[in-house]
Design a protein around this motif. Structure first.
Motif, PDB file in Angstrom:
ATOM      1  N   ALA A  24      13.031  15.353  -9.676  1.00  0.00           N
ATOM      2  CA  ALA A  24      12.077  15.145  -8.429  1.00  0.00           C
ATOM      3  C   ALA A  24      12.329  16.346  -7.709  1.00  0.00           C
ATOM      4  O   ALA A  24      11.393  16.947  -7.034  1.00  0.00           O
ATOM      5  CB  ALA A  24      12.230  13.935  -7.593  1.00  0.00           C
ATOM      6  N   VAL A  82       0.736  -1.295  -0.055  1.00  0.00           N
ATOM      7  CA  VAL A  82      -0.074  -0.035   0.021  1.00  0.00           C
ATOM      8  C   VAL A  82       0.881   1.340   0.080  1.00  0.00           C
ATOM      9  O   VAL A  82       0.718   2.141  -0.692  1.00  0.00           O
ATOM     10  CB  VAL A  82      -1.006   0.173   1.431  1.00  0.00           C
ATOM     11  CG1 VAL A  82      -1.574   1.348   1.378  1.00  0.00           C
ATOM     12  CG2 VAL A  82      -1.747  -1.084   1.187  1.00  0.00           C
ATOM     13  N   ARG A  85       5.143   7.289  -4.143  1.00  0.00           N
ATOM     14  CA  ARG A  85       5.154   8.167  -5.404  1.00  0.00           C
ATOM     15  C   ARG A  85       6.486   8.571  -5.352  1.00  0.00           C
ATOM     16  O   ARG A  85       7.289   8.812  -6.333  1.00  0.00           O
ATOM     17  CB  ARG A  85       4.125   8.998  -5.619  1.00  0.00           C
ATOM     18  CG  ARG A  85       4.212   9.846  -6.763  1.00  0.00           C
ATOM     19  CD  ARG A  85       4.194   8.959  -8.323  1.00  0.00           C
ATOM     20  NE  ARG A  85       2.751   8.591  -8.524  1.00  0.00           N
ATOM     21  CZ  ARG A  85       1.774   9.189  -9.080  1.00  0.00           C
ATOM     22  NH1 ARG A  85       1.755  10.406  -9.229  1.00  0.00           N
ATOM     23  NH2 ARG A  85       0.443   8.446  -9.042  1.00  0.00           N
ATOM     24  N   ARG A  86       6.822   9.452  -4.222  1.00  0.00           N
ATOM     25  CA  ARG A  86       8.359  10.200  -4.248  1.00  0.00           C
ATOM     26  C   ARG A  86       9.503   9.174  -4.116  1.00  0.00           C
ATOM     27  O   ARG A  86      10.434   9.554  -4.725  1.00  0.00           O
ATOM     28  CB  ARG A  86       8.106  10.818  -2.719  1.00  0.00           C
ATOM     29  CG  ARG A  86       7.341  12.000  -2.568  1.00  0.00           C
ATOM     30  CD  ARG A  86       7.605  13.017  -1.383  1.00  0.00           C
ATOM     31  NE  ARG A  86       6.391  13.816  -1.217  1.00  0.00           N
ATOM     32  CZ  ARG A  86       5.679  13.626  -0.319  1.00  0.00           C
ATOM     33  NH1 ARG A  86       5.468  12.767   0.584  1.00  0.00           N
ATOM     34  NH2 ARG A  86       4.388  14.399  -0.199  1.00  0.00           N
ATOM     35  N   VAL A  96       9.568   6.385  -5.900  1.00  0.00           N
ATOM     36  CA  VAL A  96       9.804   6.098  -7.213  1.00  0.00           C
ATOM     37  C   VAL A  96      10.324   7.189  -8.101  1.00  0.00           C
ATOM     38  O   VAL A  96      11.360   6.950  -8.816  1.00  0.00           O
ATOM     39  CB  VAL A  96       8.636   5.620  -7.767  1.00  0.00           C
ATOM     40  CG1 VAL A  96       8.883   5.296  -9.464  1.00  0.00           C
ATOM     41  CG2 VAL A  96       7.903   4.413  -7.141  1.00  0.00           C
ATOM     42  N   ALA A  97       9.861   8.320  -7.925  1.00  0.00           N
ATOM     43  CA  ALA A  97      10.349   9.766  -8.625  1.00  0.00           C
ATOM     44  C   ALA A  97      12.206   9.988  -7.966  1.00  0.00           C
ATOM     45  O   ALA A  97      12.701  10.005  -8.955  1.00  0.00           O
ATOM     46  CB  ALA A  97       9.556  10.885  -8.250  1.00  0.00           C
ATOM     47  N   ILE A 156       9.971  18.170  -4.705  1.00  0.00           N
ATOM     48  CA  ILE A 156      10.065  17.065  -3.807  1.00  0.00           C
ATOM     49  C   ILE A 156      11.083  17.297  -2.949  1.00  0.00           C
ATOM     50  O   ILE A 156      12.278  17.531  -3.402  1.00  0.00           O
ATOM     51  CB  ILE A 156      10.050  15.938  -4.540  1.00  0.00           C
ATOM     52  CG1 ILE A 156       8.583  15.492  -5.076  1.00  0.00           C
ATOM     53  CG2 ILE A 156      10.143  14.638  -3.571  1.00  0.00           C
ATOM     54  CD1 ILE A 156       8.712  14.362  -6.142  1.00  0.00           C
ATOM     55  N   LYS A 157      10.968  17.184  -1.644  1.00  0.00           N
ATOM     56  CA  LYS A 157      12.023  17.277  -0.745  1.00  0.00           C
ATOM     57  C   LYS A 157      13.005  16.059  -0.669  1.00  0.00           C
ATOM     58  O   LYS A 157      12.624  14.930   0.130  1.00  0.00           O
ATOM     59  CB  LYS A 157      11.640  17.630   0.703  1.00  0.00           C
ATOM     60  CG  LYS A 157      10.801  18.931   0.857  1.00  0.00           C
ATOM     61  CD  LYS A 157      10.337  19.000   2.291  1.00  0.00           C
ATOM     62  CE  LYS A 157       9.561  20.579   2.295  1.00  0.00           C
ATOM     63  NZ  LYS A 157       8.278  20.492   2.249  1.00  0.00           N
ATOM     64  N   ASN A 215       2.367   1.556  -3.559  1.00  0.00           N
ATOM     65  CA  ASN A 215       1.845   2.006  -4.667  1.00  0.00           C
ATOM     66  C   ASN A 215       0.504   2.892  -4.600  1.00  0.00           C
ATOM     67  O   ASN A 215      -0.103   3.428  -5.352  1.00  0.00           O
ATOM     68  CB  ASN A 215       1.107   0.392  -5.139  1.00  0.00           C
ATOM     69  CG  ASN A 215       2.177  -0.288  -5.562  1.00  0.00           C
ATOM     70  OD1 ASN A 215       3.174  -0.037  -6.358  1.00  0.00           O
ATOM     71  ND2 ASN A 215       2.344  -1.588  -4.839  1.00  0.00           N
ATOM     72  N   ARG A 216       0.231   3.192  -3.405  1.00  0.00           N
ATOM     73  CA  ARG A 216      -1.187   3.776  -3.206  1.00  0.00           C
ATOM     74  C   ARG A 216      -0.709   5.290  -2.538  1.00  0.00           C
ATOM     75  O   ARG A 216      -1.964   5.981  -2.250  1.00  0.00           O
ATOM     76  CB  ARG A 216      -2.027   3.095  -2.597  1.00  0.00           C
ATOM     77  CG  ARG A 216      -2.460   2.017  -3.189  1.00  0.00           C
ATOM     78  CD  ARG A 216      -3.819   2.502  -4.342  1.00  0.00           C
ATOM     79  NE  ARG A 216      -4.189   1.142  -5.079  1.00  0.00           N
ATOM     80  CZ  ARG A 216      -3.543   0.954  -6.116  1.00  0.00           C
ATOM     81  NH1 ARG A 216      -2.422   1.589  -6.742  1.00  0.00           N
ATOM     82  NH2 ARG A 216      -4.119  -0.020  -6.978  1.00  0.00           N
ATOM     83  N   THR A 217       0.413   5.456  -1.883  1.00  0.00           N
ATOM     84  CA  THR A 217       0.626   6.715  -1.003  1.00  0.00           C
ATOM     85  C   THR A 217       1.730   7.791  -1.791  1.00  0.00           C
ATOM     86  O   THR A 217       2.199   7.433  -2.828  1.00  0.00           O
ATOM     87  CB  THR A 217       1.036   6.297   0.209  1.00  0.00           C
ATOM     88  OG1 THR A 217       2.489   5.816   0.117  1.00  0.00           O
ATOM     89  CG2 THR A 217       0.255   5.366   0.836  1.00  0.00           C
ATOM     90  N   THR A 218       1.593   9.081  -1.522  1.00  0.00           N
ATOM     91  CA  THR A 218       2.488   9.825  -1.924  1.00  0.00           C
ATOM     92  C   THR A 218       3.974   9.511  -1.388  1.00  0.00           C
ATOM     93  O   THR A 218       4.818   9.771  -2.354  1.00  0.00           O
ATOM     94  CB  THR A 218       2.131  11.162  -1.226  1.00  0.00           C
ATOM     95  OG1 THR A 218       2.021  11.215   0.130  1.00  0.00           O
ATOM     96  CG2 THR A 218       0.813  12.007  -1.745  1.00  0.00           C
ATOM     97  N   PHE A 219       4.101   8.797  -0.253  1.00  0.00           N
ATOM     98  CA  PHE A 219       5.617   8.497   0.126  1.00  0.00           C
ATOM     99  C   PHE A 219       5.745   7.499  -0.950  1.00  0.00           C
ATOM    100  O   PHE A 219       7.201   7.566  -1.452  1.00  0.00           O
ATOM    101  CB  PHE A 219       5.449   7.624   1.350  1.00  0.00           C
ATOM    102  CG  PHE A 219       6.782   7.229   1.918  1.00  0.00           C
ATOM    103  CD1 PHE A 219       7.111   7.994   2.708  1.00  0.00           C
ATOM    104  CD2 PHE A 219       7.165   6.079   1.600  1.00  0.00           C
ATOM    105  CE1 PHE A 219       8.475   7.768   3.253  1.00  0.00           C
ATOM    106  CE2 PHE A 219       8.534   5.707   2.235  1.00  0.00           C
ATOM    107  CZ  PHE A 219       9.314   6.497   3.247  1.00  0.00           C
TER     108      PHE A 219
END
Lengths: 368, 188
Positions: free
Chosen positions: A249, A228, A237-238, A240-241, A254-255, A231-235
């Protein structure tokens, strides 16, 4: 072109007065042919090769796992396929598995954490020392659990601070932590194994829940939460970025440094959870716990399909990778084969998996 | 530096982004895009956290916002799920611009916005910058193509060897004059 609505709030200032007689390149003449009537009909099929690719990769891992199971069944028969034996496999996979979830995040972000095994060892020593030496009557086992989690998390955050703000590469920082945490564990424990005999602790973690060992449940829960989170949170996404393109990023706001610190803290937290599981399984805390675990963990993550270069990570793949190695080990023990032969096969699997992934990746890049 | 009257402390990119400053960097591939991620994730890279609820992503809303930009900017192919690497240079640049239009921006910094971009997409980018400026946003374009700057800008600065050698309305200067200024600068 003229009906474009810029999303910026239309606070008019007087810069618009110059648009009318604005010289130079007239965009309208060129854009008339190229832009106007091209509606976007392909919005529906918006999930092409990428999803298919990841499913394909996991399918390959499942097939490999099935193949190993088939070998196990053929060579060891019902002994292999019995419920007890399957639980044994899962119990052995559980600790490596929890570490591998944290490692998946770190590797997805383009880093590496070599210290998870020895940080886990340190956490078992710290927590068990507290338990054996505090001797207070009202010592509750939950204190031990929190100690282990705290030791792991703090060690991870130290890694993270040094990597993110000290700008030392993760390989070096975590290598130093590997050595230092092991040494600290030896100092604290005086190189002695401390037996964990705390009321309630073993009951809580050594038992079964609905017929399945608590340790296995813990692995499943950590894996599910990890999925979760990734794949599903901003954490996620950050993560992966940052792994895919740290500079992009950063320039998108993004910090990156703070996030990097959190990532190693997360890996440390999983080392703390693994320490609790280890103390439950072995009923002891010792500085030798978790030796060479980092390599097994990294192997499982990489075989699972997470890119060492960063930018792509898969929790499902990691779980499958962990299960593949645990099942393989079990098949070898069932057949009384040597650890050395097992190591050779492991090596072959690692290389084979990565080779296959590269072929997969190459295809999805051209095809899509 | 102030954005919308609010003082912005220097040194923090994330604070600048929050204040409404967007940057399309010179090196699109190494500084702008996460190449192996789908286009919509690239478009919402600065904004995905604002779509999220309590830290959980809302990918449907992100896709919708990205699709809107894709239609607006005529990014081709119009497929928000496609991996960014597979787009042409011009379409990658448009996707990058779209990134800053999702929630609007007050200041847009464009560094060589048309490098490696085909003619058709160039014109679209010029038009977009124009509409954006007309809507009240401040757009700062850095470019080594003189006609591009003079054609697009309201106000032009000529910089030679790190020094501003001319400033004024863009109509009052032509390409020859710019070149003269640059040559003088380097001769002196």
């Amino acid at each position: 072109m003229s009906d474009q609505k810029p999303a910026a709030p239309a606070v008019k200032d007087d810069s618009s007065r110059e648009t009318g007689d604005h010289g130079g390149l007239p965009p309208a003449t060129v854009s008339a042919g190229s832009t106007d009537n091209d509606p976007a009909p392909h919005v529906k099929d918006a999930k092409p090769g990428l999803l298919h690719g990841s499913v394909g990769r996991n399918l390959g891992l499942v097939l490999a796992l099935v193949a190993i199971c088939a070998v196990g069944f053929i060579t060891a028969g019902d002994r292999f396929l019995s419920f007890d034996n399957i639980m044994t496999i899962l119990r052995q996979a559980a600790i490596i598995g929890v570490l591998a979830i944290g490692m998946t995040f770190v590797i997805t972000s383009g880093g590496i954490d070599l210290s998870v095994g020895s940080v886990m060892g340190l956490a078992t020593v710290w927590a068990s020392t507290l338990a054996t030496q505090t001797m207070a009557e009202d010592f509750h086992w939950i204190v031990m659990v929190f100690t282990a989690l705290a030791v792991g998390t703090v060690a991870g955050l130290i890694n993270g601070v040094l990597i993110a703000y000290g700008k030392v590469v993760s390989f070096i920082v975590t290598l130093a932590m590997l050595v230092a945490a092991r040494g600290l564990a030896e100092i604290i424990s005086n190189r002695q194994t401390q037996i964990v005999d705390v009321d309630g602790f073993l009951d809580a973690f050594r038992g079964d829940l609905l017929g399945i060992p608590v340790l296995v449940w813990m692995f499943f829960v950590v894996a599910a939460l990890g999925w979760v989170l990734l794949n599903r949170t901003t954490f996620g996404r950050r993560t992966v970025a940052v792994g895919g393109n740290p500079e992009a990023a950063r320039l998108a706001g993004i910090k990156v440094k703070r996030h990097t610190m959190y990532l190693y803290g997360l890996a440390g937290l999983t080392a703390g959870i693994a320490a609790v599981m280890m103390m439950a399984r072995t009923t002891a805390g010792t500085s030798t716990h978790g030796q060479l675990y980092e390599l097994e963990v990294i192997a499982a993550v990489v075989v699972g399909g997470t890119l060492l270069a960063g930018g792509r990570g898969t929790i499902v793949g990691t779980v499958l990778g962990v299960l593949i190695f645990a099942t393989l080990a079990n098949v070898f023990t069932q057949n009384n084969l040597s650890i050395s032969a097992q190591a050779v096969i492991k090596g072959v699997i690692i290389v084979g998996a990565v080779l296959l992934q590269q072929r997969f990746a190459g295809r999805s890049k051209t095809g899509s | 530096m102030k954005v919308d009257g609010k003082v912005l402390r220097p040194g923090s990119v994330s604070r600048a982004v929050d204040a409404g400053i967007g940057l399309c960097p010179e090196e699109r591939k190494s500084q702008g895009l996460v190449l192996d991620e789908p286009v919509f994730k690239n478009i919402t890279l600065p904004t995905f956290a604002r779509f999220a609820k309590a830290g959980f992503l809302d990918e449907a809303a992100e896709r919708a916002a990205a699709d809107e930009q894709i239609v607006n900017l005529d990014v081709r192919p119009a497929d928000s799920g496609r991996v960014a690497r597979t787009l042409s240079g011009g379409n990658q640049q448009k996707a990058l611009l779209g990134r800053w239009l999702v929630r609007g921006c007050r200041v847009l910094l464009l560094d060589e916005p048309t490098r490696g971009v085909d003619v058709g997409a160039r014109a679209e980018i010029y038009a977009l910058v124009r509409t954006l400026a007309d809507s009240g946003a401040a757009v700062l374009v850095v470019s080594s193509e003189i006609d591009e700057v003079l054609g697009m800008a309201d106000h032009a600065l000529v910089i030679s060897e790190g020094r501003v050698v001319h400033r004024g309305p863009a109509q009052e200067i032509d390409e020859h004059r710019v070149l003269d200024l640059v040559m003088e600068g380097s001769a002196a």
